[in-house]
Design a protein around this motif. Structure first.
Motif, mmCIF file in Angstrom:
data_model
loop_
_atom_site.group_PDB
_atom_site.id
_atom_site.type_symbol
_atom_site.label_atom_id
_atom_site.label_comp_id
_atom_site.label_asym_id
_atom_site.label_seq_id
_atom_site.Cartn_x
_atom_site.Cartn_y
_atom_site.Cartn_z
ATOM 1 N N ALA A 144 0.829 -1.204 0.000
ATOM 2 C CA ALA A 144 0.000 0.000 0.000
ATOM 3 C C ALA A 144 0.863 1.255 0.000
ATOM 4 N N ALA A 145 1.982 1.206 0.724
ATOM 5 C CA ALA A 145 2.904 2.346 0.723
ATOM 6 C C ALA A 145 3.461 2.593 -0.672
ATOM 7 N N GLY A 146 3.770 1.526 -1.385
ATOM 8 C CA GLY A 146 4.259 1.682 -2.758
ATOM 9 C C GLY A 146 3.224 2.324 -3.669
ATOM 10 N N THR A 171 -0.761 19.835 -2.829
ATOM 11 C CA THR A 171 0.248 19.884 -1.770
ATOM 12 C C THR A 171 -0.217 19.132 -0.535
ATOM 13 N N GLU A 172 -1.467 19.368 -0.126
ATOM 14 C CA GLU A 172 -1.989 18.702 1.062
ATOM 15 C C GLU A 172 -2.114 17.195 0.838
ATOM 16 N N LEU A 173 -2.688 16.799 -0.309
ATOM 17 C CA LEU A 173 -2.920 15.379 -0.566
ATOM 18 C C LEU A 173 -1.609 14.603 -0.682
ATOM 19 N N THR A 174 -0.639 15.169 -1.385
ATOM 20 C CA THR A 174 0.644 14.479 -1.517
ATOM 21 C C THR A 174 1.362 14.418 -0.165
ATOM 22 N N GLY A 175 1.185 15.439 0.662
ATOM 23 C CA GLY A 175 1.775 15.396 2.002
ATOM 24 C C GLY A 175 1.181 14.285 2.846
ATOM 25 N N TYR A 176 -0.147 14.132 2.769
ATOM 26 C CA TYR A 176 -0.792 13.049 3.507
ATOM 27 C C TYR A 176 -0.321 11.686 3.012
ATOM 28 N N LEU A 177 -0.251 11.542 1.692
ATOM 29 C CA LEU A 177 0.187 10.268 1.119
ATOM 30 C C LEU A 177 1.633 9.960 1.482
ATOM 31 N N MET A 178 2.476 10.977 1.486
ATOM 32 C CA MET A 178 3.876 10.780 1.842
ATOM 33 C C MET A 178 4.014 10.310 3.290
ATOM 34 N N ALA A 179 3.283 10.964 4.197
ATOM 35 C CA ALA A 179 3.340 10.577 5.603
ATOM 36 C C ALA A 179 2.816 9.159 5.813
ATOM 37 N N ALA A 180 1.709 8.818 5.141
ATOM 38 C CA ALA A 180 1.141 7.470 5.272
ATOM 39 C C ALA A 180 2.082 6.420 4.703
ATOM 40 N N ALA A 181 2.663 6.698 3.541
ATOM 41 C CA ALA A 181 3.578 5.741 2.913
ATOM 42 C C ALA A 181 4.807 5.514 3.782
ATOM 43 N N SER A 232 5.097 5.811 7.140
ATOM 44 C CA SER A 232 4.816 5.031 8.345
ATOM 45 C C SER A 232 4.361 3.612 8.014
ATOM 46 N N TRP A 233 3.599 3.446 6.941
ATOM 47 C CA TRP A 233 3.116 2.114 6.584
ATOM 48 C C TRP A 233 4.219 1.216 6.041
ATOM 49 N N GLY A 234 5.301 1.809 5.577
ATOM 50 C CA GLY A 234 6.404 0.993 5.069
ATOM 51 C C GLY A 234 7.384 0.548 6.136
ATOM 52 N N LEU A 235 7.270 1.094 7.358
ATOM 53 C CA LEU A 235 8.254 0.799 8.399
ATOM 54 C C LEU A 235 8.217 -0.663 8.837
ATOM 55 N N ALA A 236 7.025 -1.190 9.102
ATOM 56 C CA ALA A 236 6.920 -2.558 9.602
ATOM 57 C C ALA A 236 7.387 -3.571 8.565
ATOM 58 N N GLY A 237 6.973 -3.375 7.316
ATOM 59 C CA GLY A 237 7.404 -4.294 6.268
ATOM 60 C C GLY A 237 8.902 -4.268 6.064
ATOM 61 N N THR A 238 9.479 -3.078 6.135
ATOM 62 C CA THR A 238 10.930 -2.964 5.999
ATOM 63 C C THR A 238 11.636 -3.650 7.156
ATOM 64 N N LEU A 239 11.053 -3.560 8.360
ATOM 65 C CA LEU A 239 11.616 -4.246 9.521
ATOM 66 C C LEU A 239 11.573 -5.755 9.341
ATOM 67 N N PRO A 281 -6.122 11.697 7.976
ATOM 68 C CA PRO A 281 -4.753 11.377 7.573
ATOM 69 C C PRO A 281 -3.836 11.090 8.755
ATOM 70 N N GLN A 282 -4.069 11.770 9.870
ATOM 71 C CA GLN A 282 -3.247 11.504 11.050
ATOM 72 C C GLN A 282 -3.500 10.107 11.598
ATOM 73 N N GLY A 283 -4.752 9.652 11.545
ATOM 74 C CA GLY A 283 -5.064 8.297 11.999
ATOM 75 C C GLY A 283 -4.415 7.239 11.130
ATOM 76 N N ILE A 284 -4.424 7.473 9.807
ATOM 77 C CA ILE A 284 -3.757 6.540 8.891
ATOM 78 C C ILE A 284 -2.263 6.522 9.168
ATOM 79 N N TRP A 285 -1.701 7.708 9.394
ATOM 80 C CA TRP A 285 -0.276 7.829 9.715
ATOM 81 C C TRP A 285 0.046 7.110 11.016
ATOM 82 N N ALA A 286 -0.794 7.277 12.038
ATOM 83 C CA ALA A 286 -0.570 6.636 13.331
ATOM 84 C C ALA A 286 -0.678 5.111 13.230
#
Length: 201
Positions: free
Chosen positions: A15-17, A45-55, A57-64, A131-136
């Motif tokens: 999903a991050a990809g 600007t706002e939408l890409t910022g939200y997507l960047m933040a979500a991508a 945080s969502w990629g951290l666990a898979g990368t781990l 977007p903050q909830g998705i990021w969290a």
């Protein structure tokens, strides 16, 4: 538990990809719209910022789980197996502290934003809690991944399977990267060879 977290983290990584792909498409659409069609979305600007933040945080666990986080482990690789296990334990404990801090902070901020009813400044007036909830959620998944790895590593250490702990927590080497690439190339060639064989028949 580790299998479930692995499954979730890999789907979150995918999903991050797609989020990064969506960022590219949004920017291209906005640029083309401004240059050729004379209009703008007004919220790229706002939408890409939200997507960047979500991508992110969502990629951290898979990368781990894939052991792909960057680590400076020159000394760790040269340490004997018994000492190396404890160095891995220190590293995963530090990551646990980081995960706890980030997950708690992200969830706390999301709840405060929800209670306040804050929205962004774009024409969409998106509630910031979304977007903050998705990021969290990405940080929460990272925390679950760390806990699952710690539980698995602890069970291996009780069995004195130090090599298993090392395989579980060690960073990926260039040998791992090369092996995975060769396997991917081999899998890609197999269907092509099968099609060629079928065509000759």
């Amino acid at each position: 538990m580790l299998r479930l977290i692995t499954w979730l983290s890999r789907h979150a990584l995918a999903a991050a990809g797609f989020a990064y792909l969506a960022i590219t498409l949004l920017i291209c659409f906005d640029v083309i719209g401004r240059r050729l069609l004379g209009f703008s979305t007004g919220s790229t600007t706002e939408l890409t910022g939200y997507l960047m933040a979500a991508a992110m945080s969502w990629g951290l666990a898979g990368t781990l789980i894939e052991r792909a986080h960057v680590r400076i482990d020159v000394l760790v690789q040269k340490a004997p197996p018994g000492l190396r296990v404890w160095l891995h334990a220190i590293a995963i404990t530090a990551l646990l502290v980081f995960g706890l801090f980030m997950a708690w902070g992200a969830v706390h901020m999301t709840l405060e934003t929800y209670e306040f009813g804050a929205t962004d400044l774009s024409v969409w007036s998106i509630p910031l809690a979304i977007p903050q909830g998705i990021w969290a959620a990405g940080f929460a998944l990272l925390l679950l991944g760390v806990l699952a790895l710690i539980a698995r590593a602890a069970s291996l250490m009780l069995k004195r399977d130090y090599e298993g702990v090392d395989r579980l927590l060690v960073a990926r080497s260039y040998v791992d990267e090369a092996t995975e690439t060769l396997e991917a190339v081999g899998q890609g060639r197999a269907p092509a060879q099968a099609n060629n064989t079928t065509g000759t028949l």
